[in-house]
Design an enzyme around this catalytic site. Structure first.
Site, PDB file in Angstrom:
ATOM      1  N   GLY A 103       0.580  -0.547   0.051  1.00 27.69           N
ATOM      2  CA  GLY A 103      -0.026  -0.209   0.442  1.00 27.69           C
ATOM      3  C   GLY A 103       0.730   1.147   0.071  1.00 27.69           C
ATOM      4  N   GLY A 112      -1.405   7.479   1.181  1.00 29.17           N
ATOM      5  CA  GLY A 112      -1.549   7.444   2.756  1.00 29.17           C
ATOM      6  C   GLY A 112      -0.047   7.148   3.102  1.00 29.17           C
ATOM      7  N   ARG A 169      -0.825   0.336  -7.483  1.00 29.81           N
ATOM      8  CA  ARG A 169      -1.197   1.722  -8.964  1.00 29.81           C
ATOM      9  C   ARG A 169       0.405   1.855  -9.420  1.00 29.81           C
ATOM     10  NH1 ARG A 169      -5.396   5.851  -6.070  1.00 29.81           N
ATOM     11  NH2 ARG A 169      -4.451   4.060  -4.278  1.00 29.81           N
ATOM     12  N   VAL A 194      -2.298  -7.669  -3.165  1.00 34.92           N
ATOM     13  CA  VAL A 194      -1.768  -8.346  -2.697  1.00 34.92           C
ATOM     14  C   VAL A 194      -3.339  -9.708  -2.101  1.00 34.92           C
ATOM     15  CG1 VAL A 194      -0.827  -6.285  -0.669  1.00 34.92           C
ATOM     16  CG2 VAL A 194      -3.735  -6.926  -0.473  1.00 34.92           C
ATOM     17  N   TYR A 242     -15.228  -4.019   8.729  1.00 36.72           N
ATOM     18  CA  TYR A 242     -14.220  -2.954   8.301  1.00 36.72           C
ATOM     19  C   TYR A 242     -13.511  -3.326   9.918  1.00 36.72           C
ATOM     20  CZ  TYR A 242     -10.187  -0.164   8.771  1.00 36.72           C
ATOM     21  OH  TYR A 242      -9.252   0.588   8.686  1.00 36.72           O
ATOM     22  N   PRO A 259      -4.053   3.149  14.432  1.00 33.52           N
ATOM     23  CA  PRO A 259      -4.473   4.624  13.888  1.00 33.52           C
ATOM     24  C   PRO A 259      -5.942   4.949  14.417  1.00 33.52           C
ATOM     25  CG  PRO A 259      -3.263   4.093  12.498  1.00 33.52           C
ATOM     26  CD  PRO A 259      -3.692   2.930  13.162  1.00 33.52           C
ATOM     27  N   LEU A 310      -8.767   8.711  14.006  1.00 35.30           N
ATOM     28  CA  LEU A 310      -9.285   9.268  12.149  1.00 35.30           C
ATOM     29  C   LEU A 310      -7.916   9.543  11.093  1.00 35.30           C
ATOM     30  CD1 LEU A 310     -11.574   9.968  10.595  1.00 35.30           C
ATOM     31  CD2 LEU A 310     -11.184  12.450  11.665  1.00 35.30           C
ATOM     32  N   THR A 352      -5.912  10.760   4.672  1.00 37.75           N
ATOM     33  CA  THR A 352      -5.254   9.823   3.143  1.00 37.75           C
ATOM     34  C   THR A 352      -6.254  10.108   2.245  1.00 37.75           C
ATOM     35  OG1 THR A 352      -6.019   7.666   4.698  1.00 37.75           O
ATOM     36  CG2 THR A 352      -4.174   8.462   5.126  1.00 37.75           C
ATOM     37  N   PHE A 371      -7.912   7.815   2.101  1.00 42.30           N
ATOM     38  CA  PHE A 371      -9.461   6.296   2.706  1.00 42.30           C
ATOM     39  C   PHE A 371     -10.165   6.501   2.588  1.00 42.30           C
ATOM     40  CE2 PHE A 371     -11.854   4.239   7.005  1.00 42.30           C
ATOM     41  CZ  PHE A 371     -10.803   3.907   6.751  1.00 42.30           C
TER      42      PHE A 371
HETATM   43  P1  NDP Z   1      -4.778   5.190   1.274  1.00 38.47           P
HETATM   44  O1  NDP Z   1      -6.845   4.935   0.868  1.00 38.47           O
HETATM   45  O2  NDP Z   1      -4.799   6.305   1.577  1.00 38.47           O
HETATM   46  O3  NDP Z   1      -3.917   3.760   0.715  1.00 38.47           O
HETATM   47  C1  NDP Z   1      -4.500   2.451   1.288  1.00 38.47           C
HETATM   48  C2  NDP Z   1      -3.385   1.652   0.383  1.00 38.47           C
HETATM   49  O4  NDP Z   1      -3.618   0.428   0.713  1.00 38.47           O
HETATM   50  C3  NDP Z   1      -2.636   2.586  -0.855  1.00 38.47           C
HETATM   51  O5  NDP Z   1      -1.579   2.520  -1.585  1.00 38.47           O
HETATM   52  C4  NDP Z   1      -3.861   0.898  -1.981  1.00 38.47           C
HETATM   53  O6  NDP Z   1      -2.976   0.952  -3.428  1.00 38.47           O
HETATM   54  C5  NDP Z   1      -3.460  -0.464  -1.179  1.00 38.47           C
HETATM   55  N1  NDP Z   1      -4.151  -1.122  -1.359  1.00 38.47           N
HETATM   56  C6  NDP Z   1      -5.719  -1.038  -1.447  1.00 38.47           C
HETATM   57  N2  NDP Z   1      -5.838  -2.123  -1.814  1.00 38.47           N
HETATM   58  C7  NDP Z   1      -5.192  -3.195  -2.029  1.00 38.47           C
HETATM   59  C8  NDP Z   1      -4.328  -4.366  -2.770  1.00 38.47           C
HETATM   60  N3  NDP Z   1      -5.950  -5.193  -3.064  1.00 38.47           N
HETATM   61  N4  NDP Z   1      -3.142  -4.826  -3.194  1.00 38.47           N
HETATM   62  C9  NDP Z   1      -2.200  -3.895  -3.537  1.00 38.47           C
HETATM   63  N5  NDP Z   1      -2.487  -2.287  -2.569  1.00 38.47           N
HETATM   64  C10 NDP Z   1      -4.027  -2.291  -1.548  1.00 38.47           C
HETATM   65  O7  NDP Z   1      -5.279   4.348   3.393  1.00 38.47           O
HETATM   66  P2  NDP Z   1      -4.427   4.589   4.250  1.00 38.47           P
HETATM   67  O8  NDP Z   1      -3.175   4.814   3.912  1.00 38.47           O
HETATM   68  O9  NDP Z   1      -5.330   5.133   5.123  1.00 38.47           O
HETATM   69  O10 NDP Z   1      -4.435   3.204   4.638  1.00 38.47           O
HETATM   70  C11 NDP Z   1      -3.445   2.463   5.100  1.00 38.47           C
HETATM   71  C12 NDP Z   1      -3.933   1.502   5.806  1.00 38.47           C
HETATM   72  O11 NDP Z   1      -4.234   1.871   7.395  1.00 38.47           O
HETATM   73  C13 NDP Z   1      -5.137   0.332   5.859  1.00 38.47           C
HETATM   74  O12 NDP Z   1      -4.438  -0.393   6.625  1.00 38.47           O
HETATM   75  C14 NDP Z   1      -6.028   0.893   6.453  1.00 38.47           C
HETATM   76  O13 NDP Z   1      -6.804   0.777   6.876  1.00 38.47           O
HETATM   77  C15 NDP Z   1      -5.423   1.843   7.346  1.00 38.47           C
HETATM   78  N6  NDP Z   1      -5.577   2.441   8.663  1.00 38.47           N
HETATM   79  C16 NDP Z   1      -6.322   4.254   8.487  1.00 38.47           C
HETATM   80  C17 NDP Z   1      -6.558   5.137   9.081  1.00 38.47           C
HETATM   81  C18 NDP Z   1      -7.089   6.186   8.299  1.00 38.47           C
HETATM   82  O14 NDP Z   1      -8.002   7.114   9.528  1.00 38.47           O
HETATM   83  N7  NDP Z   1      -6.809   6.612   7.564  1.00 38.47           N
HETATM   84  C19 NDP Z   1      -7.375   4.348  10.447  1.00 38.47           C
HETATM   85  C20 NDP Z   1      -6.696   3.649  10.588  1.00 38.47           C
HETATM   86  C21 NDP Z   1      -6.002   2.819   9.843  1.00 38.47           C
HETATM   87  P3  NDP Z   1      -3.186   0.771  -4.382  1.00 38.47           P
HETATM   88  O15 NDP Z   1      -4.285   1.169  -5.206  1.00 38.47           O
HETATM   89  O16 NDP Z   1      -2.365   1.575  -5.511  1.00 38.47           O
HETATM   90  O17 NDP Z   1      -3.105  -0.829  -4.789  1.00 38.47           O
HETATM   91  C1  8X3 Z   2      -9.865   4.072   9.891  1.00 35.91           C
HETATM   92  C2  8X3 Z   2     -10.396   4.868  11.850  1.00 35.91           C
HETATM   93  O1  8X3 Z   2     -12.588   5.281  12.903  1.00 35.91           O
HETATM   94  O2  8X3 Z   2     -12.352   5.767  10.209  1.00 35.91           O
HETATM   95  O3  8X3 Z   2      -9.283   2.444  10.555  1.00 35.91           O
HETATM   96  O4  8X3 Z   2     -12.460   3.453  11.470  1.00 35.91           O
HETATM   97  S1  8X3 Z   2     -12.141   4.769  11.232  1.00 35.91           S
END
Ligand code: NDP
Ligand code: 8X3
Length: 256
Positions: free
Chosen positions: A16, A20, A42, A64, A156, A186, A188, A191, A193
């Site tokens: 990923g 983010g 991507r 993945v 989720y 984390p 909120l 990104t 997300f």
């Molecule tokens: P983003 O959407 O900014 O980034 C997500 C990343 O995951 C992208 O690089 C995307 O890459 C990759 N990804 C998604 N699906 C696939 C796949 N099938 N194969 C490979 N890569 C994949 O989100 P965040 O950076 O916020 O999230 C990262 C992690 O942190 C996640 O696990 C999320 O659940 C977790 N998280 C996020 C929070 C938030 O509030 N933002 C809080 C807590 C946890 P691509 O699409 O290019 O494959």
């Molecule tokens: C992402 C944080 O609160 O949107 O894991 O679920 S929340």
């Protein structure tokens, strides 16, 4: 007293990495002198990251959810990148915020396939090398949603509860080795997300951040970097980080 780990000795695999936390984590480790394998689906974004980060960054494009793709990508690493000692299993997503009885089963399937299966394939592919070398660190991205339920968090949050328990169980399996396991949880954070969760609807995606200063991707990357560079005797099991502007609410009641 053993000193903290020198980041220049680290080869870090990040899933990923196209957005983010993952992209910020790659930048943080590269800035400190580590080698990084940045992965995602991507290809254009991976290319841009490689251009930005230079020769200590290698890229690998894979999904993945596809076990064979994950294994093949790791098998294909050249010698100088093959001794992964930190894996950041970060790729993941939330899809939808509706109640369970209205939610899309396709969204549920995608979350389970990515946040659970994809994370398992990533960790399982990197783990044998770490155990054989008796050194390494598995870092997974959990969430506060694993502990604190909220309406629409149904699947989720459940996938992140899986991550939390898998990380703890992995610690039990790895006792006796020098392989560390950490669940970064984390709250909120701003990104892509939210944009992903709301299927590209920018207006809806902006709502959770309105009037709040959320965590940044760099904030989370810093906690990942910190956990990975502590002295080898230290294992951060779980690390929960939230914005100061976020906290807990009372139980909800349906009153007559
Ligand atoms: P983003 O959407 O900014 O980034 C997500 C990343 O995951 C992208 O690089 C995307 O890459 C990759 N990804 C998604 N699906 C696939 C796949 N099938 N194969 C490979 N890569 C994949 O989100 P965040 O950076 O916020 O999230 C990262 C992690 O942190 C996640 O696990 C999320 O659940 C977790 N998280 C996020 C929070 C938030 O509030 N933002 C809080 C807590 C946890 P691509 O699409 O290019 O494959
Ligand atoms: C992402 C944080 O609160 O949107 O894991 O679920 S929340």
């Amino acid at each position: 007293m053993k000193s903290p780990i020198n980041p220049k000795t680290l080869t870090v695999l990040v899933t990923g990495a196209t957005s983010g936390f993952g992209a910020a984590t790659c930048r943080r480790f590269i800035a400190a002198g580590a080698k990084v394998i940045a992965t995602g689906r991507r290809a254009d974004r991976l290319q841009a990251l490689k251009k930005e980060l230079g020769p200590r960054c290698r890229i690998a494009e894979f999904d993945v959810r596809e076990r064979r793709q994950v294994e093949a990508a790791l098998d294909a690493l050249p010698k100088e990148f093959s001794k992964i000692n930190v894996v950041v299993a970060n790729a993941g997503l939330a899809l939808g915020l509706g109640p369970a009885h209205e939610a899309s089963l396709d969204d549920w399937d995608a979350m389970v396939a990515t946040n659970i299966n994809g994370l398992l394939y990533t960790v399982r592919a990197a783990l044998p090398g770490m155990v054989a070398r008796d050194e390494g660190h598995v870092i997974m991205l959990g969430s506060t949603a694993a502990d604190y339920p909220y309406p629409g968090g149904n699947v989720y949050g459940a996938t992140k509860a899986f991550v939390k328990q898998f990380a703890l169980n992995l610690r039990a399996d790895l006792l006796g080795s020098n392989v560390r396991v950490t669940d970064i949880e984390p709250g909120l954070a701003e990104t892509e997300f939210s944009l992903v969760r709301f299927h590209g609807d920018a207006e809806q995606a902006a709502q959770p951040y309105k009037g709040i200063e959320p965590l940044s991707a760099d904030d989370v990357a810093e906690t990942i970097f910190w956990s990975a560079t502590l002295p080898r005797r230290v294992n951060v099991n779980r690390l929960q980080v939230m914005p100061v502007m976020q906290a807990f609410g009372p139980f909800a009641f349906k009153r007559k």
